[in-house]
Write a protein that holds these residues in place. Structure first.
Motif, mmCIF file in Angstrom:
data_model
loop_
_atom_site.group_PDB
_atom_site.id
_atom_site.type_symbol
_atom_site.label_atom_id
_atom_site.label_comp_id
_atom_site.label_asym_id
_atom_site.label_seq_id
_atom_site.Cartn_x
_atom_site.Cartn_y
_atom_site.Cartn_z
ATOM 1 N N ALA A 195 0.719 -1.271 -0.234
ATOM 2 C CA ALA A 195 -0.089 0.001 0.108
ATOM 3 C C ALA A 195 0.753 1.308 -0.070
ATOM 4 O O ALA A 195 0.620 2.262 -0.742
ATOM 5 N N TRP A 196 1.856 1.461 0.826
ATOM 6 C CA TRP A 196 2.966 2.442 0.809
ATOM 7 C C TRP A 196 3.497 2.474 -0.627
ATOM 8 O O TRP A 196 3.727 3.439 -1.186
ATOM 9 N N ASP A 197 4.127 1.267 -1.138
ATOM 10 C CA ASP A 197 4.746 1.396 -2.465
ATOM 11 C C ASP A 197 3.812 2.030 -3.508
ATOM 12 O O ASP A 197 4.165 2.821 -4.485
ATOM 13 N N ASP A 198 2.452 1.883 -3.456
ATOM 14 C CA ASP A 198 1.749 2.255 -4.628
ATOM 15 C C ASP A 198 1.062 3.585 -4.298
ATOM 16 O O ASP A 198 0.217 3.910 -5.178
ATOM 17 N N LEU A 199 1.349 4.459 -3.320
ATOM 18 C CA LEU A 199 0.646 5.523 -3.090
ATOM 19 C C LEU A 199 1.152 6.589 -3.795
ATOM 20 O O LEU A 199 2.381 6.538 -4.412
ATOM 21 N N PRO A 200 0.229 7.352 -4.329
ATOM 22 C CA PRO A 200 0.870 8.570 -5.159
ATOM 23 C C PRO A 200 2.105 9.422 -4.645
ATOM 24 O O PRO A 200 2.010 9.530 -3.459
ATOM 25 N N GLN A 201 2.982 9.829 -5.267
ATOM 26 C CA GLN A 201 4.031 10.657 -4.632
ATOM 27 C C GLN A 201 3.782 11.668 -3.858
ATOM 28 O O GLN A 201 4.453 11.993 -2.848
ATOM 29 N N SER A 202 2.689 12.459 -4.484
ATOM 30 C CA SER A 202 2.096 13.625 -3.563
ATOM 31 C C SER A 202 1.799 13.214 -2.016
ATOM 32 O O SER A 202 1.865 14.065 -1.355
#
Length: 322
Positions: free
Chosen positions: A147-154
């Motif tokens: 879930a962290w890996d896939d978060l938007p960079q913003s």
């Protein structure tokens, strides 16, 4: 002895077989088991043959096994002091009929991370089934690292460096337990990073769940909105697996790599005897009985009015159960 690892999903969860964990293990096998746990976050073991003593003994391959919380005037149900009672039965095997306890346990059906309300975090949890209802009563797990890996960079930039305050009875209040915000203010809280370094795998992970009450530096309204948004992101279907149990089955999950919740079943009609050990985060020193200390400092008005000792009948001392 080489173990067999069968992934449950592409990035999260695996069934382990090919080794008898009820017997002493050699160091190479222990290392294989730890490596599989670090990689997959959740491992599932079928027909383990474990009893209370061997359950605790096996748990020690992961590190320091915590003492389960105790309270005055009520003897523990188990001979092993490390076993957390994650059941709905009493010492005689009867289903416990107690409304306060049922409300406490309702909080376990919310997504949470075990012991995030403690300054001393828990790593591995090992949940062993002794009896199960005839219908599925699963534990659901969420892959917080992916879930962290896939978060938007913003969003990653927004939450980097933020700290949340966690409180055990905040999740219980959300599930309907009679607690007020003012009572919560007087209870113990733990400060936890929103983004945690998972040292064993070298990955990063979201560390929230429904014990997370607010975020330091944000208004309560803004902080809770952010917590809710991140919890919803982390528990999307693509990050989830579930594990069901028959007697002798065990799941192990890494509380530093994911969240979990209990599945639904009729706990007024069916007995379910589950026992859990909890392994402390590596490299952390703390008192042996710090769970009892925390719960003894968490008296609620509802229990005072009922004349109940802290945690006695309300089931507090089961801690997080699944």
């Amino acid at each position: 002895m080489a173990i067999t690892v069968t992934p449950i999903s592409e990035r999260f969860g695996a069934e382990i077989s090919g080794v008898d964990i009820s017997r002493p293990l050699d160091e190479a096998t222990k290392a294989e088991i730890r490596a599989a746990q670090d990689k997959w976050g959740v491992t599932v073991w079928r027909q383990t043959g474990l009893d209370d003593a061997s359950h605790v003994a096996f748990s020690r391959i992961f590190g320091h096994v915590e003492l389960a919380p105790r309270h005055k005037g009520k003897p523990p149900r188990f001979s092993e002091p490390e076993l957390f009672d994650a059941s709905n039965v009493d010492a005689d095997g009867n289903i416990i009929d107690n409304d306060l306890r049922r409300l406490i346990n309702a909080g376990n059906r919310l997504w949470h991370i075990d012991s995030s309300y403690m300054e001393v975090r828990s790593a591995q949890a090992l949940l062993l089934c002794h009896s199960a209802p005839p219908m599925p009563a699963p534990t659901w797990f969420a892959d917080a690292r992916s879930a962290w890996d896939d978060l938007p960079q913003s969003m990653k930039d927004r939450i980097e460096g933020l700290t949340a305050r966690h409180c055990y009875f905040y999740s219980r209040m959300k599930a309907g337990y009679p607690t007020t915000e003012e009572e919560l203010d007087a209870m113990p809280h733990a400060h936890q990073p929103v983004v945690l370094e998972h040292k064993a795998s070298g990955r990063r992970t979201l560390y929230l769940g429904n014990h997370a009450r607010d975020i330091i530096g944000l208004s309560r309204e803004e902080g809770r909105a952010l917590i809710d948004e991140l919890n919803a992101w982390m528990t999307q279907d693509k990050y989830l697996i579930s594990v069901d149990y028959q007697p002798g089955d065990m799941s192990i999950w890494d509380n530093l790599a994911g969240a979990h919740r209990a599945g639904e079943f009729d706990d007024t009609a069916w007995a379910r005897d589950m026992r859990r050990t909890t392994v402390r985060e590596a490299g952390v020193e703390a008192a042996d009985d710090h769970f009892s200390t925390m719960f003894n400092n968490s008296k609620r008005k509802a229990e005072e009015e009922a004349g109940i000792e802290a945690g006695e009948e309300a089931g507090v001392y089961t801690s997080d159960t699944v």
